[in-house]
Write a protein that holds these residues in place. Sequence first.
Motif, PDB file in Angstrom:
ATOM      1  N   MET A 241      -5.931  -1.503   1.061  1.00 23.19           N
ATOM      2  CA  MET A 241      -4.940  -0.941  -0.224  1.00 23.19           C
ATOM      3  C   MET A 241      -6.300   0.050  -1.349  1.00 23.19           C
ATOM      4  SD  MET A 241      -1.570  -2.197  -2.489  1.00 23.19           S
ATOM      5  CE  MET A 241      -1.161  -1.905  -3.732  1.00 23.19           C
TER       6      MET A 241
ATOM      7  N   ALA B 260       0.793  -1.335  -0.461  1.00 26.23           N
ATOM      8  CA  ALA B 260      -0.786   0.126   0.364  1.00 26.23           C
ATOM      9  C   ALA B 260       0.476   1.452   0.214  1.00 26.23           C
ATOM     10  CB  ALA B 260      -0.908   0.341   1.166  1.00 26.23           C
TER      11      ALA B 260
ATOM     12  N   THR C 123      -5.942   3.387   0.054  1.00 22.57           N
ATOM     13  CA  THR C 123      -4.932   4.281   0.215  1.00 22.57           C
ATOM     14  C   THR C 123      -4.839   4.821  -0.860  1.00 22.57           C
ATOM     15  OG1 THR C 123      -3.536   2.698   1.834  1.00 22.57           O
ATOM     16  CG2 THR C 123      -2.975   4.044   0.628  1.00 22.57           C
TER      17      THR C 123
ATOM     18  N   TYR D  36       0.933   3.946  -2.823  1.00 22.29           N
ATOM     19  CA  TYR D  36       0.818   5.619  -2.616  1.00 22.29           C
ATOM     20  C   TYR D  36       2.278   6.292  -3.409  1.00 22.29           C
ATOM     21  CZ  TYR D  36       0.787   9.645   0.091  1.00 22.29           C
ATOM     22  OH  TYR D  36       0.710  11.285   0.265  1.00 22.29           O
TER      23      TYR D  36
ATOM     24  N   ASP E 103      -7.691  -1.180   6.454  1.00 26.45           N
ATOM     25  CA  ASP E 103      -7.743  -3.561   6.435  1.00 26.45           C
ATOM     26  C   ASP E 103      -8.325  -3.398   8.177  1.00 26.45           C
ATOM     27  OD1 ASP E 103      -6.486  -5.461   6.710  1.00 26.45           O
ATOM     28  OD2 ASP E 103      -4.870  -4.423   7.617  1.00 26.45           O
TER      29      ASP E 103
ATOM     30  N   PHE F 112      -4.716   3.684   5.440  1.00 27.18           N
ATOM     31  CA  PHE F 112      -4.332   1.855   5.157  1.00 27.18           C
ATOM     32  C   PHE F 112      -5.672   1.315   7.225  1.00 27.18           C
ATOM     33  CE2 PHE F 112      -2.159  -2.007   5.655  1.00 27.18           C
ATOM     34  CZ  PHE F 112      -2.668  -3.242   4.509  1.00 27.18           C
TER      35      PHE F 112
END
Length: 388
Positions: free
Chosen positions: A149, A35, A152, A39, A140, A136
Motif C-alpha cells: 500500500m 491501494a 503504491t 492511488y 505485497d 502493489f
Amino acid sequence: MSPTALRPTPPRPTPPRAAPAPAAPHHRVPPLARALLAYVGVRALGLAVLTLWAHRQHHGVWPILAAQWDAEYYLGIADHGYARELGGMDGGNNLVFFPLHPVLVKAVAAVTPGSRASTALCLAVAASLVAAWGVFAVGDRLHGPRVGMLLTVLWAALPVGLVQWMGYTESLFTALAAWALYALLADRPLTAACLAVLAGLTRPTGIAVAAAVTVTCLLTPRRPRALVAAVLAPLGWCAYVGWVGLRLGRWDGYLAVQRTWRNELDGGAETLRQFRSLLVYDSTPELFLVLVTVTLLASAALFALSVRDRQPLALLVFTAVTLLIVLGSGGVYFPRARYLLPAFPLLLPLAVRLPRIPRRHRTLLVTAAVLGSAYWGGYMTLVWTGPP
C-alpha cells in the motif's frame, strides 16, 4: 416433624439459553482495493490542483494532458507513421519514439468514439491503474500488504506523478515492468519474458526490463523455460532498433536518431556538469531543474539502500540499468526525473521503513509527499517553460 420436611428442595431446571445471534459479517476492504483507491485519490488531487491553477491562468487542461510535447509526437506517429529519413540535428525525428503506444492508440481509436488524443489519454489512465496494481503486487509479495500500500502511494505521489495521467508512455511502461518483475518473483520466467518484449517495444529503457529477466533467468538453475525466457526477453527492444536501422539503411540507425536529439551516452559527464552548474555556480537556478537534480541524487541514494536491503536480483538489475541510462546520458537534462518514474523499486526502502516510525510522523510525511506532488504537477506544466 415429617422426614420429608428435611429434604432439600430440588433446584428448578434452568431454561435453556437462546443461542447468540450470529455476528454481522465484518466487511473489510481488500488491501488491493484500498491501494487502488488511494492511488486514484492521490492522482485526482493532483488533477484538481492542476485544473484550478490552469483556470486561474486561463489555460486549458486538456491540451496539457493529451496533446502537447511527447504526446504530440505519439499522435503524429499514430496518424502518419514514422519518418523515412534521418534529417538534421533538430530533434524532430519521430523514430526515437518506440511503437507500442502509438500502435495501441491507433488500434483502439479505430473501434471507439472520440479522437485519438482522447483515446491516448484514456489508455494512459487505464495503464496507470494496471501499473499501480503491479506496484502493489510486488510490494505485497516481498513485504506484505502494508508495504504494498505504501509503495503504491509513494509511486503515485512522486513529484512528476502527473505524467502518469498524460498521453505519455510512462504508465504503460511501468505496468509492463512491474508485472514482468512480479512474474520473475513468482517464478514465471516465460510470462516475464513476454512482458519484457512488450516493454522493449514501449520505451528505450525497455532494455532494463529485458536485462532483469535475462540476468535472473541465466542465474537460476538451468531449466529450459528459464533459458528460453533469457533469449526471448530482449527481442522486442532489438526488433525495433534493428527495424530503424533497416529503415534508414545504416546499422547504427537508432543511435544516429538519438544523436539528432543530442542524446548520447557520455558516462555521466553531462549529468555531473549539470549538478555542478545548478548546485554550485548558478545563483538563481530554475526551480524545476533543482527538483530534477534532487530527484536524481535521491534515486542514487535509494539504490544504495536497495542494495543494502538485499532486494531481489531482478529489481536491482532493473533499477541499476535504468539509472545507468538516465545518469549516463548526455542528452537533455530536464526530463530525467520523468525517465525515472517507472523505477518504482527505488521506493521500496522508504515503503519498508515508514511503518517503523510513529503513525503521526508517517502520516505527516505521506501527506507532505501527496501535497508536494500536486503542487509540482501544476508547476511543471504551467510555470516551467519546457516539457515535463
